[in-house]
Design a protein around this motif. Structure first.
Motif, PDB file in Angstrom:
ATOM      1  N   SER A   7     -52.262 -61.250 -12.666  1.00 30.36           N
ATOM      2  CA  SER A   7     -52.623 -62.572 -13.386  1.00 30.36           C
ATOM      3  C   SER A   7     -53.166 -63.454 -12.637  1.00 30.36           C
ATOM      4  CB  SER A   7     -50.928 -63.057 -13.590  1.00 30.36           C
ATOM      5  OG  SER A   7     -50.289 -63.320 -12.131  1.00 30.36           O
ATOM      6  N   GLY A   8     -53.673 -64.494 -13.134  1.00 29.41           N
ATOM      7  CA  GLY A   8     -54.627 -65.572 -12.729  1.00 29.41           C
ATOM      8  C   GLY A   8     -55.760 -65.809 -12.956  1.00 29.41           C
ATOM      9  N   GLY A   9     -56.382 -64.861 -13.908  1.00 29.47           N
ATOM     10  CA  GLY A   9     -57.671 -64.842 -14.418  1.00 29.47           C
ATOM     11  C   GLY A   9     -57.838 -66.039 -15.227  1.00 29.47           C
ATOM     12  N   GLY A  10     -59.309 -66.199 -15.424  1.00 22.12           N
ATOM     13  CA  GLY A  10     -59.685 -67.515 -16.552  1.00 22.12           C
ATOM     14  C   GLY A  10     -60.997 -67.538 -16.582  1.00 22.12           C
ATOM     15  N   LEU A  11     -61.608 -68.624 -17.141  1.00 21.78           N
ATOM     16  CA  LEU A  11     -62.780 -69.076 -17.098  1.00 21.78           C
ATOM     17  C   LEU A  11     -63.210 -69.953 -15.784  1.00 21.78           C
ATOM     18  CD1 LEU A  11     -65.515 -69.036 -18.768  1.00 21.78           C
ATOM     19  CD2 LEU A  11     -64.646 -70.856 -20.125  1.00 21.78           C
ATOM     20  N   VAL A  12     -64.289 -69.653 -15.462  1.00 24.65           N
ATOM     21  CA  VAL A  12     -64.734 -70.634 -14.179  1.00 24.65           C
ATOM     22  C   VAL A  12     -66.034 -70.492 -14.009  1.00 24.65           C
ATOM     23  CG1 VAL A  12     -64.732 -68.486 -12.574  1.00 24.65           C
ATOM     24  CG2 VAL A  12     -64.200 -70.797 -11.776  1.00 24.65           C
ATOM     25  N   GLN A  13     -66.920 -71.670 -13.849  1.00 23.76           N
ATOM     26  CA  GLN A  13     -68.196 -71.907 -13.582  1.00 23.76           C
ATOM     27  C   GLN A  13     -68.618 -71.240 -12.215  1.00 23.76           C
ATOM     28  OE1 GLN A  13     -70.090 -75.632 -14.404  1.00 23.76           O
ATOM     29  NE2 GLN A  13     -68.037 -76.441 -14.941  1.00 23.76           N
ATOM     30  N   ALA A  14     -69.952 -70.844 -12.359  1.00 25.20           N
ATOM     31  CA  ALA A  14     -70.527 -69.964 -11.273  1.00 25.20           C
ATOM     32  C   ALA A  14     -70.384 -70.869  -9.927  1.00 25.20           C
ATOM     33  CB  ALA A  14     -71.883 -69.651 -11.584  1.00 25.20           C
ATOM     34  N   GLY A  15     -70.030 -70.354  -8.954  1.00 25.23           N
ATOM     35  CA  GLY A  15     -69.810 -71.018  -7.701  1.00 25.23           C
ATOM     36  C   GLY A  15     -68.449 -71.554  -7.539  1.00 25.23           C
ATOM     37  N   GLY A  16     -67.531 -71.229  -8.257  1.00 26.66           N
ATOM     38  CA  GLY A  16     -66.342 -71.829  -8.494  1.00 26.66           C
ATOM     39  C   GLY A  16     -65.253 -70.663  -7.822  1.00 26.66           C
ATOM     40  N   SER A  17     -63.911 -70.825  -7.840  1.00 20.35           N
ATOM     41  CA  SER A  17     -63.327 -69.727  -7.242  1.00 20.35           C
ATOM     42  C   SER A  17     -61.784 -69.792  -8.102  1.00 20.35           C
ATOM     43  CB  SER A  17     -62.795 -70.689  -5.817  1.00 20.35           C
ATOM     44  OG  SER A  17     -62.080 -71.770  -5.830  1.00 20.35           O
ATOM     45  N   LEU A  18     -61.103 -68.509  -7.969  1.00 25.29           N
ATOM     46  CA  LEU A  18     -59.937 -68.324  -8.757  1.00 25.29           C
ATOM     47  C   LEU A  18     -59.068 -67.343  -7.359  1.00 25.29           C
ATOM     48  CD1 LEU A  18     -60.876 -66.990 -12.095  1.00 25.29           C
ATOM     49  CD2 LEU A  18     -59.887 -68.806 -11.601  1.00 25.29           C
ATOM     50  N   ARG A  19     -57.745 -67.464  -7.765  1.00 19.62           N
ATOM     51  CA  ARG A  19     -56.873 -66.621  -6.995  1.00 19.62           C
ATOM     52  C   ARG A  19     -56.031 -65.938  -8.129  1.00 19.62           C
ATOM     53  NH1 ARG A  19     -51.533 -68.481  -3.814  1.00 19.62           N
ATOM     54  NH2 ARG A  19     -50.649 -68.799  -6.033  1.00 19.62           N
ATOM     55  N   LEU A  20     -56.268 -64.511  -7.864  1.00 19.18           N
ATOM     56  CA  LEU A  20     -55.564 -63.399  -8.602  1.00 19.18           C
ATOM     57  C   LEU A  20     -54.257 -63.120  -7.908  1.00 19.18           C
ATOM     58  CD1 LEU A  20     -58.266 -61.298  -9.945  1.00 19.18           C
ATOM     59  CD2 LEU A  20     -57.291 -63.539 -11.045  1.00 19.18           C
ATOM     60  N   SER A  21     -53.059 -62.840  -8.714  1.00 22.95           N
ATOM     61  CA  SER A  21     -51.946 -62.451  -8.271  1.00 22.95           C
ATOM     62  C   SER A  21     -51.672 -60.847  -8.629  1.00 22.95           C
ATOM     63  CB  SER A  21     -50.633 -63.285  -8.365  1.00 22.95           C
ATOM     64  OG  SER A  21     -50.997 -64.678  -7.798  1.00 22.95           O
ATOM     65  N   CYS A  22     -51.008 -60.483  -7.793  1.00 19.01           N
ATOM     66  CA  CYS A  22     -50.277 -59.024  -8.089  1.00 19.01           C
ATOM     67  C   CYS A  22     -49.034 -58.863  -7.775  1.00 19.01           C
ATOM     68  CB  CYS A  22     -51.221 -57.862  -7.752  1.00 19.01           C
ATOM     69  SG  CYS A  22     -50.684 -56.118  -8.056  1.00 19.01           S
ATOM     70  N   ALA A  23     -47.991 -58.743  -8.743  1.00 18.33           N
ATOM     71  CA  ALA A  23     -46.743 -58.645  -8.628  1.00 18.33           C
ATOM     72  C   ALA A  23     -46.035 -57.381  -8.830  1.00 18.33           C
ATOM     73  CB  ALA A  23     -45.982 -59.849  -9.113  1.00 18.33           C
ATOM     74  N   SER A 107     -56.887 -44.947  -2.379  1.00 17.40           N
ATOM     75  CA  SER A 107     -57.779 -43.814  -2.340  1.00 17.40           C
ATOM     76  C   SER A 107     -57.387 -42.852  -3.585  1.00 17.40           C
ATOM     77  CB  SER A 107     -57.612 -42.661  -1.188  1.00 17.40           C
ATOM     78  OG  SER A 107     -58.119 -41.737  -1.421  1.00 17.40           O
ATOM     79  N   GLN A 108     -55.934 -42.889  -3.699  1.00 22.57           N
ATOM     80  CA  GLN A 108     -55.708 -41.965  -5.070  1.00 22.57           C
ATOM     81  C   GLN A 108     -54.653 -42.992  -5.732  1.00 22.57           C
ATOM     82  OE1 GLN A 108     -54.882 -38.528  -2.578  1.00 22.57           O
ATOM     83  NE2 GLN A 108     -55.316 -37.654  -4.627  1.00 22.57           N
ATOM     84  N   PRO A 109     -54.971 -44.007  -6.451  1.00 23.05           N
ATOM     85  CA  PRO A 109     -54.103 -45.028  -7.218  1.00 23.05           C
ATOM     86  C   PRO A 109     -53.261 -44.345  -8.306  1.00 23.05           C
ATOM     87  CG  PRO A 109     -56.178 -45.245  -7.915  1.00 23.05           C
ATOM     88  CD  PRO A 109     -56.381 -44.593  -7.027  1.00 23.05           C
ATOM     89  N   TYR A 110     -52.267 -44.819  -8.664  1.00 15.56           N
ATOM     90  CA  TYR A 110     -51.317 -44.368  -9.523  1.00 15.56           C
ATOM     91  C   TYR A 110     -51.857 -44.498 -11.146  1.00 15.56           C
ATOM     92  CZ  TYR A 110     -46.864 -44.051  -6.816  1.00 15.56           C
ATOM     93  OH  TYR A 110     -45.968 -43.503  -6.115  1.00 15.56           O
ATOM     94  N   ASP A 111     -51.454 -43.733 -12.028  1.00 15.14           N
ATOM     95  CA  ASP A 111     -52.208 -43.422 -13.150  1.00 15.14           C
ATOM     96  C   ASP A 111     -52.329 -44.670 -14.178  1.00 15.14           C
ATOM     97  OD1 ASP A 111     -51.449 -39.999 -13.327  1.00 15.14           O
ATOM     98  OD2 ASP A 111     -53.322 -40.808 -12.360  1.00 15.14           O
ATOM     99  N   TYR A 112     -51.091 -45.458 -13.968  1.00 17.15           N
ATOM    100  CA  TYR A 112     -50.926 -46.414 -14.803  1.00 17.15           C
ATOM    101  C   TYR A 112     -51.559 -47.793 -14.436  1.00 17.15           C
ATOM    102  CZ  TYR A 112     -48.352 -50.159 -17.478  1.00 17.15           C
ATOM    103  OH  TYR A 112     -48.071 -51.124 -18.243  1.00 17.15           O
ATOM    104  N   TRP A 113     -52.437 -48.274 -15.149  1.00 11.46           N
ATOM    105  CA  TRP A 113     -53.184 -49.796 -14.752  1.00 11.46           C
ATOM    106  C   TRP A 113     -52.652 -50.795 -15.253  1.00 11.46           C
ATOM    107  CZ3 TRP A 113     -56.591 -49.375 -10.937  1.00 11.46           C
ATOM    108  CH2 TRP A 113     -57.213 -48.098 -10.464  1.00 11.46           C
ATOM    109  N   GLY A 114     -52.029 -50.883 -16.253  1.00  7.48           N
ATOM    110  CA  GLY A 114     -51.547 -52.230 -16.895  1.00  7.48           C
ATOM    111  C   GLY A 114     -52.766 -52.805 -17.899  1.00  7.48           C
ATOM    112  N   GLN A 115     -52.565 -53.982 -17.959  1.00  6.30           N
ATOM    113  CA  GLN A 115     -53.473 -54.820 -18.820  1.00  6.30           C
ATOM    114  C   GLN A 115     -54.590 -55.387 -18.071  1.00  6.30           C
ATOM    115  OE1 GLN A 115     -50.905 -57.477 -21.139  1.00  6.30           O
ATOM    116  NE2 GLN A 115     -50.934 -55.952 -22.734  1.00  6.30           N
ATOM    117  N   GLY A 116     -54.223 -55.574 -16.884  1.00  5.99           N
ATOM    118  CA  GLY A 116     -55.145 -56.434 -15.964  1.00  5.99           C
ATOM    119  C   GLY A 116     -55.446 -57.969 -16.405  1.00  5.99           C
ATOM    120  N   THR A 117     -56.305 -58.590 -15.706  1.00  6.10           N
ATOM    121  CA  THR A 117     -56.210 -59.802 -16.102  1.00  6.10           C
ATOM    122  C   THR A 117     -57.860 -60.356 -16.414  1.00  6.10           C
ATOM    123  OG1 THR A 117     -55.875 -62.224 -15.686  1.00  6.10           O
ATOM    124  CG2 THR A 117     -56.350 -60.786 -13.604  1.00  6.10           C
ATOM    125  N   GLN A 118     -58.286 -60.861 -17.058  1.00  2.00           N
ATOM    126  CA  GLN A 118     -59.825 -61.335 -17.485  1.00  2.00           C
ATOM    127  C   GLN A 118     -60.379 -62.468 -16.729  1.00  2.00           C
ATOM    128  OE1 GLN A 118     -62.093 -59.620 -19.776  1.00  2.00           O
ATOM    129  NE2 GLN A 118     -63.515 -61.062 -18.713  1.00  2.00           N
TER     130      GLN A 118
END
Length: 123
Positions: A7-23, A107-118
């Motif tokens: 989670s934590g994705g979104g729209l940001v302008q070039a040069g900006g920053s974001l923090r993504l979380s993985c729970a 190296s060898q991640p689990y097969d389930y990836w979920g939806q991700g965050t844009q």
């Protein structure tokens, strides 16, 4: 049977920053390496960062090195990806996962990836 939610994705302008979380929930977490990945439209999924079970060893893809930082908090069963100096080419769906076997690096991640965050970076 661990479940990972990015989670934590979104729209940001070039040069900006974001923090993504993985729970993580529903399974083991502490002993596994955590990886962050992204996939842009029409391109293959790319591994962009990995961190060891104890948080002492991290690696980054050349495309994000010096701009992104990976972190994990095992008490919270969460990994974070700090993204700075974002560029339009960083636009992608971002995923997290843990390694099936290794506690050092992804190296060898689990097969389930979920939806991700844009993440969308505008120019």
């Amino acid at each position: 049977q661990v479940q990972l939610v990015a989670s934590g994705g979104g729209l940001v302008q070039a040069g900006g920053s974001l923090r993504l979380s993985c729970a993580a929930s529903g399974g083991t977490f502490d002993s596994h390496a955590v990886g962050w990945f992204r996939q842009a439209p029409g391109k293959e999924r790319e591994t962009i960062a990995s961190i060891s079970w104890d948080g002492l060893y991290a690696v980054y893809a050349d495309s994000v090195k010096g701009r992104f930082t990976i972190y994990r908090d095992n008490a919270e069963k969460t990994s974070y990806l700090y993204m700075g100096s974002l560029k339009p080419e960083d636009t992608a769906v971002y995923y997290c996962n843990i390694d099936k076997f290794s506690g050092v690096r992804i190296s060898q991640p689990y097969d389930y990836w979920g939806q991700g965050t844009q993440v969308t970076v505008s120019s």
